[in-house]
Design a protein around this motif. Structure first.
Motif, mmCIF file in Angstrom:
data_model
loop_
_atom_site.group_PDB
_atom_site.id
_atom_site.type_symbol
_atom_site.label_atom_id
_atom_site.label_comp_id
_atom_site.label_asym_id
_atom_site.label_seq_id
_atom_site.Cartn_x
_atom_site.Cartn_y
_atom_site.Cartn_z
ATOM 1 N N THR A 79 -19.410 -23.384 -1.471
ATOM 2 C CA THR A 79 -18.939 -23.024 -0.134
ATOM 3 C C THR A 79 -20.088 -23.137 0.855
ATOM 4 N N GLY A 80 -19.771 -23.558 2.075
ATOM 5 C CA GLY A 80 -20.801 -23.717 3.096
ATOM 6 C C GLY A 80 -21.152 -22.447 3.829
ATOM 7 N N HIS A 81 -20.491 -21.344 3.492
ATOM 8 C CA HIS A 81 -20.719 -20.105 4.232
ATOM 9 C C HIS A 81 -22.016 -19.401 3.840
ATOM 10 N N VAL A 82 -22.742 -19.949 2.876
ATOM 11 C CA VAL A 82 -24.053 -19.388 2.533
ATOM 12 C C VAL A 82 -25.059 -19.640 3.651
ATOM 13 N N VAL A 83 -24.699 -20.486 4.606
ATOM 14 C CA VAL A 83 -25.624 -20.853 5.681
ATOM 15 C C VAL A 83 -25.943 -19.675 6.590
ATOM 16 N N TYR A 84 -25.078 -18.675 6.632
ATOM 17 C CA TYR A 84 -25.258 -17.577 7.586
ATOM 18 C C TYR A 84 -26.555 -16.815 7.361
ATOM 19 N N THR A 85 -26.956 -16.668 6.123
ATOM 20 C CA THR A 85 -28.187 -15.940 5.833
ATOM 21 C C THR A 85 -29.424 -16.774 6.136
ATOM 22 N N LEU A 86 -29.322 -18.072 5.919
ATOM 23 C CA LEU A 86 -30.497 -18.937 6.073
ATOM 24 C C LEU A 86 -30.711 -19.382 7.514
ATOM 25 N N MET A 87 -29.670 -19.458 8.316
ATOM 26 C CA MET A 87 -29.801 -20.020 9.653
ATOM 27 C C MET A 87 -30.759 -19.232 10.562
ATOM 28 N N PRO A 88 -30.730 -17.883 10.575
ATOM 29 C CA PRO A 88 -31.724 -17.167 11.403
ATOM 30 C C PRO A 88 -33.155 -17.466 10.987
#
Length: 481
Positions: free
Chosen positions: A108-117
């Motif tokens: 899933t692509g929703h793991v990006v939320y933690t890494l984006m900041p």
């Protein structure tokens, strides 16, 4: 194309458009309204919901959600952050690689939320315009879906292809999609490397820095996971998850190692049982249909289906993490990975059922309209996939809804594998959660939606990535097949 057919198509497109405006669960729910109109209003025969794909998503998302609850996702993010902070000057290339491979692992692509900041923080401290790595990293997090062995899009492609006599395994799909998508991402990153003005030359950014509150907002915080202590149980959960992926890939390559079951291909003197050479039934089905075993004309051994293998392995891995890795089921249900996965289940359920209802009732007309075009230019089906994806925020739903139609048009399997990257088109209208979140995470304000909606930060890297990936995948399949 009759007026009624056009009207019903408008109902399908209207349901998808309205659902996309509300987002989340609305995509699947509002598709149900379109389905009700087609069935009860026009009398169309209902299609079939993609139950196999839905079961796989539930199993895979449950496993990934349990891993996140154990703290394993934090460890993966921490590893990615160490890599990015070690080479901050290369963040425009490394950031999309990190989000891409996280998606490949988790499905899933929703793991990006933690890494984006973290990506934004590193770019700001290095003086790099955050739009450059952030936009392409958000695109990469979605591109990875067609490269994940547990993602619905990949599993659905394999199962539907096998049902249409294109025998292909998950590793064979990944052998094409991973190198193709990596080429696309690197092309997008290269195009983004000098994108926009440098921060010290951007008048809008410099004007914001003159405001002390804005300056403190932009440079005052320090997003990081490096100060977080990761327990051994969380690391063990990651090992269990990776082990489950390895088992799935092993069985996909060596399917002869799977258990087999006695099935039949044909029977005689069975007027009450309608079968053909492609239908495989078990002995239990024979008993229910009152067919005597002596009427069987051909028996053979069929291995356990891969969709069942994935479900068993993923659910078992989730159980192991709960028992041995201190993963809390309640915490998993409350986590973003599990919640976003369940939203995807509802969306695929409604969208694919609606699309299958429409196309299955008009398959003959569709063939008449499209056969000439796709026979002359088979790659043109990529445009159809892309346009449908613009409306449907799910690559798995696009595959489930459109791939059977593509096979019914006699498009060859290798061609469809070659255009698989084109099922990602929902960056075009920037309403997807990962894109919206990326805009909010960029404290510099350089990653934007745009005044005219389509002139947003994700358009350029998205188009370059999808076009390049599709061309490379098409060339690879031409060489391999």
């Amino acid at each position: 194309m009759s007026l009624v057919m056009i009207l019903q198509l408008l109902i399908v497109l209207g349901a998808l458009w309205v659902g996309s405006r509300y987002g989340s669960l609305a995509l699947g729910a509002i598709s149900g309204i379109g389905l009700a109109i087609l069935v009860f209003g026009f009398g169309l025969k209902p299609g079939s919901p993609p139950t196999d794909v839905i079961y796989i998503i539930i199993a895979a998302v449950t496993c990934a959600g349990i891993m996140q609850a154990s703290g394993g996702m934090d460890w993966l993010i921490q590893i990615a952050e160490k890599l990015l902070r070690k080479h901050p000057d290369r963040i425009t290339f490394l950031a999309p690689l990190c989000t891409f491979f996280l998606t490949v692992l988790v499905g899933t692509g929703h793991v990006v939320y933690t890494l984006m900041p973290i990506i934004c923080d590193i770019a700001l401290k290095k003086g790099i315009r955050p739009e450059r790595p952030c936009a392409v990293a958000s695109v990469a997090s979605q591109v990875g879906i067609t490269c994940s062995p547990i993602a619905a899009a990949v599993v659905a492609f394999v199962s539907i292809s096998n049902a249409n006599h294109f025998d292909i395994t998950i590793p064979q799909v990944l052998m094409v999609s991973i190198p193709a998508c990596l080429c696309g991402l690197m092309a997008a990153a290269a195009a983004s490397y000098h994108r926009g003005l440098d921060l010290d030359k951007d008048p809008k950014f410099q004007a914001r820095l003159k405001d002390p509150e804005q300056y403190n907002y932009i440079y005052g915080s320090n997003a990081t996971t490096l100060d977080k202590k990761i327990p051994q149980s969380a690391k063990n959960a990651v090992f269990v998850f990776l082990g489950a992926l390895a088992v799935i890939v092993f069985f996909a390559i060596f399917q002869e190692a799977l258990p087999s079951y006695e099935t039949l291909r044909a029977v005689k003197d069975a007027d009450d049982l309608h079968i053909n050479d492609d239908l495989m039934l078990t002995a239990d089905h024979l008993v229910k249909a009152n067919v005597h075993v002596e009427n069987v004309t051909e028996w053979f051994e069929k291995p356990l289906a891969m969709n069942v293998v994935i479900q068993i392995v993923m659910i078992s891995a989730a159980a192991l993490m709960i028992i041995f890795c201190k993963a809390s089921p309640k915490k998993a249900v409350a986590g973003p990975v599990w919640q976003s996965g369940m939203v995807a289940v509802v969306a695929i359920y409604g969208i694919a059922w609606l699309a299958d209802t429409y196309f299955s009732n008009y398959m003959g007309e569709m063939k008449l309209m499209l056969t000439h075009v796709v026979s002359e230019y088979p790659w043109s089906i990529a445009l159809v996939f892309f346009l449908v994806s613009v409306l449907i925020n799910s690559q798995g739903a696009v595959v489930v809804a459109m791939l059977p139609l593509a096979y019914s048009l006699d498009i060859e399997g290798p061609v469809l594998l070659g255009v698989l990257p084109s099922v990602y088109g929902y960056f075009f209208i920037p309403n997807y959660p990962s894109d919206i979140a990326t805009v909010n995470f960029d404290r510099s304000g350089t990653t934007v939606i745009g005044k005219y909606l389509l002139n947003h930060s994700f358009m350029m890297p998205g188009l370059i990535c999808v076009i390049t990936s599709t061309i490379v995948a098409y060339l690879l399949t031409s060489i391999i097949y």
